[in-house]
Design a protein around this motif. Structure first.
Motif, PDB file in Angstrom:
ATOM      1  N   SER A 213      -6.964 -11.905   4.693  1.00  0.00           N
ATOM      2  CA  SER A 213      -5.415 -12.087   4.087  1.00  0.00           C
ATOM      3  C   SER A 213      -5.556 -13.474   2.758  1.00  0.00           C
ATOM      4  O   SER A 213      -4.640 -13.326   1.931  1.00  0.00           O
ATOM      5  CB  SER A 213      -4.539 -12.707   5.002  1.00  0.00           C
ATOM      6  OG  SER A 213      -4.483 -11.388   5.762  1.00  0.00           O
TER       7      SER A 213
ATOM      8  N   VAL B  71     -12.047  -0.004   2.249  1.00  0.00           N
ATOM      9  CA  VAL B  71     -11.019  -0.579   1.039  1.00  0.00           C
ATOM     10  C   VAL B  71     -11.146  -2.065   1.024  1.00  0.00           C
ATOM     11  O   VAL B  71     -11.479  -2.569   0.021  1.00  0.00           O
ATOM     12  CB  VAL B  71      -9.629  -0.129   1.407  1.00  0.00           C
ATOM     13  CG1 VAL B  71      -8.662  -0.578   0.187  1.00  0.00           C
ATOM     14  CG2 VAL B  71      -9.331   1.179   1.645  1.00  0.00           C
ATOM     15  N   VAL B  72     -10.972  -2.933   1.921  1.00  0.00           N
ATOM     16  CA  VAL B  72     -10.796  -4.337   1.748  1.00  0.00           C
ATOM     17  C   VAL B  72     -12.317  -4.871   1.556  1.00  0.00           C
ATOM     18  O   VAL B  72     -12.244  -5.759   0.463  1.00  0.00           O
ATOM     19  CB  VAL B  72     -10.149  -5.009   3.061  1.00  0.00           C
ATOM     20  CG1 VAL B  72     -10.565  -6.583   3.055  1.00  0.00           C
ATOM     21  CG2 VAL B  72      -8.879  -4.707   3.220  1.00  0.00           C
TER      22      VAL B  72
ATOM     23  N   ALA C 294      -3.727  -5.432  -5.598  1.00  0.00           N
ATOM     24  CA  ALA C 294      -3.782  -4.199  -4.623  1.00  0.00           C
ATOM     25  C   ALA C 294      -4.520  -4.595  -3.301  1.00  0.00           C
ATOM     26  O   ALA C 294      -3.981  -4.259  -2.081  1.00  0.00           O
ATOM     27  CB  ALA C 294      -4.210  -2.952  -5.385  1.00  0.00           C
ATOM     28  N   LEU C 295      -5.409  -5.580  -3.601  1.00  0.00           N
ATOM     29  CA  LEU C 295      -6.346  -5.961  -2.092  1.00  0.00           C
ATOM     30  C   LEU C 295      -5.326  -6.590  -1.168  1.00  0.00           C
ATOM     31  O   LEU C 295      -5.163  -6.746   0.120  1.00  0.00           O
ATOM     32  CB  LEU C 295      -7.456  -7.052  -2.644  1.00  0.00           C
ATOM     33  CG  LEU C 295      -8.402  -7.204  -1.567  1.00  0.00           C
ATOM     34  CD1 LEU C 295      -8.880  -5.850  -1.083  1.00  0.00           C
ATOM     35  CD2 LEU C 295      -9.382  -7.846  -2.389  1.00  0.00           C
TER      36      LEU C 295
ATOM     37  N   GLN D  72      -6.794  -4.687  -9.353  1.00  0.00           N
ATOM     38  CA  GLN D  72      -7.319  -4.338  -8.020  1.00  0.00           C
ATOM     39  C   GLN D  72      -7.262  -5.367  -7.054  1.00  0.00           C
ATOM     40  O   GLN D  72      -7.039  -5.243  -5.873  1.00  0.00           O
ATOM     41  CB  GLN D  72      -8.652  -3.911  -8.372  1.00  0.00           C
ATOM     42  CG  GLN D  72      -8.998  -2.526  -8.952  1.00  0.00           C
ATOM     43  CD  GLN D  72     -10.494  -2.274  -8.954  1.00  0.00           C
ATOM     44  OE1 GLN D  72     -11.395  -2.705  -8.232  1.00  0.00           O
ATOM     45  NE2 GLN D  72     -10.712  -1.555 -10.156  1.00  0.00           N
TER      46      GLN D  72
ATOM     47  N   MET E  22      -2.142  -5.728  -0.493  1.00  0.00           N
ATOM     48  CA  MET E  22      -1.323  -4.624   0.066  1.00  0.00           C
ATOM     49  C   MET E  22      -2.281  -4.015   1.274  1.00  0.00           C
ATOM     50  O   MET E  22      -1.987  -3.834   2.261  1.00  0.00           O
ATOM     51  CB  MET E  22      -0.935  -3.703  -0.793  1.00  0.00           C
ATOM     52  CG  MET E  22      -0.144  -2.582  -0.075  1.00  0.00           C
ATOM     53  SD  MET E  22       0.281  -1.111  -1.060  1.00  0.00           S
ATOM     54  CE  MET E  22      -1.565  -0.427  -1.399  1.00  0.00           C
ATOM     55  N   THR E  23      -3.619  -3.823   0.805  1.00  0.00           N
ATOM     56  CA  THR E  23      -4.490  -3.238   1.870  1.00  0.00           C
ATOM     57  C   THR E  23      -4.527  -4.315   3.002  1.00  0.00           C
ATOM     58  O   THR E  23      -4.871  -3.749   4.045  1.00  0.00           O
ATOM     59  CB  THR E  23      -5.650  -2.688   1.132  1.00  0.00           C
ATOM     60  OG1 THR E  23      -6.373  -3.723   0.421  1.00  0.00           O
ATOM     61  CG2 THR E  23      -5.462  -1.825   0.305  1.00  0.00           C
ATOM     62  N   THR E  24      -4.957  -5.587   2.679  1.00  0.00           N
ATOM     63  CA  THR E  24      -5.072  -6.611   3.652  1.00  0.00           C
ATOM     64  C   THR E  24      -3.841  -6.620   4.478  1.00  0.00           C
ATOM     65  O   THR E  24      -3.829  -6.836   5.791  1.00  0.00           O
ATOM     66  CB  THR E  24      -5.533  -7.846   2.987  1.00  0.00           C
ATOM     67  OG1 THR E  24      -4.631  -8.337   2.361  1.00  0.00           O
ATOM     68  CG2 THR E  24      -6.761  -7.824   2.593  1.00  0.00           C
TER      69      THR E  24
ATOM     70  N   VAL F 269      -9.575   1.021   7.033  1.00  0.00           N
ATOM     71  CA  VAL F 269      -9.129   0.131   6.072  1.00  0.00           C
ATOM     72  C   VAL F 269     -10.197  -0.988   5.650  1.00  0.00           C
ATOM     73  O   VAL F 269     -10.252  -1.276   4.513  1.00  0.00           O
ATOM     74  CB  VAL F 269      -7.568  -0.341   6.082  1.00  0.00           C
ATOM     75  CG1 VAL F 269      -7.192  -1.367   5.025  1.00  0.00           C
ATOM     76  CG2 VAL F 269      -6.873   0.714   6.336  1.00  0.00           C
TER      77      VAL F 269
ATOM     78  N   ILE G 180      -1.766  -4.213   5.312  1.00  0.00           N
ATOM     79  CA  ILE G 180      -1.692  -2.950   5.786  1.00  0.00           C
ATOM     80  C   ILE G 180      -2.655  -3.115   7.238  1.00  0.00           C
ATOM     81  O   ILE G 180      -2.240  -2.813   8.333  1.00  0.00           O
ATOM     82  CB  ILE G 180      -2.044  -1.672   4.946  1.00  0.00           C
ATOM     83  CG1 ILE G 180      -1.000  -1.381   4.133  1.00  0.00           C
ATOM     84  CG2 ILE G 180      -2.455  -0.366   6.224  1.00  0.00           C
ATOM     85  CD1 ILE G 180      -1.370  -0.378   2.920  1.00  0.00           C
ATOM     86  N   PHE G 181      -3.888  -3.490   6.910  1.00  0.00           N
ATOM     87  CA  PHE G 181      -4.890  -3.934   8.066  1.00  0.00           C
ATOM     88  C   PHE G 181      -4.107  -4.816   8.875  1.00  0.00           C
ATOM     89  O   PHE G 181      -4.208  -4.467  10.099  1.00  0.00           O
ATOM     90  CB  PHE G 181      -6.059  -4.664   7.282  1.00  0.00           C
ATOM     91  CG  PHE G 181      -7.198  -5.103   8.308  1.00  0.00           C
ATOM     92  CD1 PHE G 181      -7.829  -4.351   9.238  1.00  0.00           C
ATOM     93  CD2 PHE G 181      -7.183  -6.466   8.632  1.00  0.00           C
ATOM     94  CE1 PHE G 181      -8.897  -4.930  10.134  1.00  0.00           C
ATOM     95  CE2 PHE G 181      -7.950  -7.137   9.346  1.00  0.00           C
ATOM     96  CZ  PHE G 181      -8.834  -6.146  10.212  1.00  0.00           C
TER      97      PHE G 181
END
Length: 155
Positions: free
Chosen positions: A25, A98-99, A126-127, A123, A129-131, A94, A133-134
């Protein structure tokens, strides 16, 4: 034996999942600043990536001991545990697909030209958002582990 397995499961979650969630994060905002900088410093980014990667590997112990606890309690067929296992697998996916690769791409571009860094900036955004979500997936798993809806093992 179940108390020992549960203790190891909870300790592994605290020791491994907590730090990887925090490090992952912290990475995106610093990545955005680094990519936008005229003089990028990558030392902290590299450390956060190393923490994310290393603790992710250690975090594999969490579901292993969780399955052992579930088997010991005879709740492997309970829907709250099945949902938790699916969400754990999703969180691991994820992180792994992704992360961590996203962090690697940022690090690879951090020393590149300004144009390359600017191209990677979306990108890096966007990281975040994916962190998130994780982290959210893990938060839901924790709630399911505590509440255990429909469990007959008592709380």
């Amino acid at each position: 034996m179940n108390k020992f397995l549960l203790s190891v499961h909870v300790l592994a979650a605290i020791v491994f999942v907590g730090p990887v969630t925090v490090a992952a994060s912290m990475f995106p905002p610093l990545a955005r600043r680094t990519l936008a900088s005229d003089h990028p410093e990558t030392g902290v980014l590299r450390m956060l990536h190393r923490i994310s990667r290393g603790y992710a590997i250690g975090g594999l112990t969490v579901p292993v001991f969780g399955l052992a606890v579930g088997a010991g309690l005879g709740v492997l067929g309970d829907y709250w545990l099945i949902i938790s296992m699916v969400l754990t697998l999703a969180a691991a996916g994820v992180l792994a697909f992704v992360v961590l690769p996203g962090q690697g791409r940022v690090l690879a571009a951090a020393d590149a030209s300004r144009e390359v860094r600017e191209d990677l900036l979306p990108q890096a955004k966007a990281l975040s958002m994916t962190t998130g979500i994780f982290a959210l997936l893990w938060a839901v798993v924790v709630v399911l582990m505590i509440v255990r809806p429909g469990s007959t093992t008592g709380v």
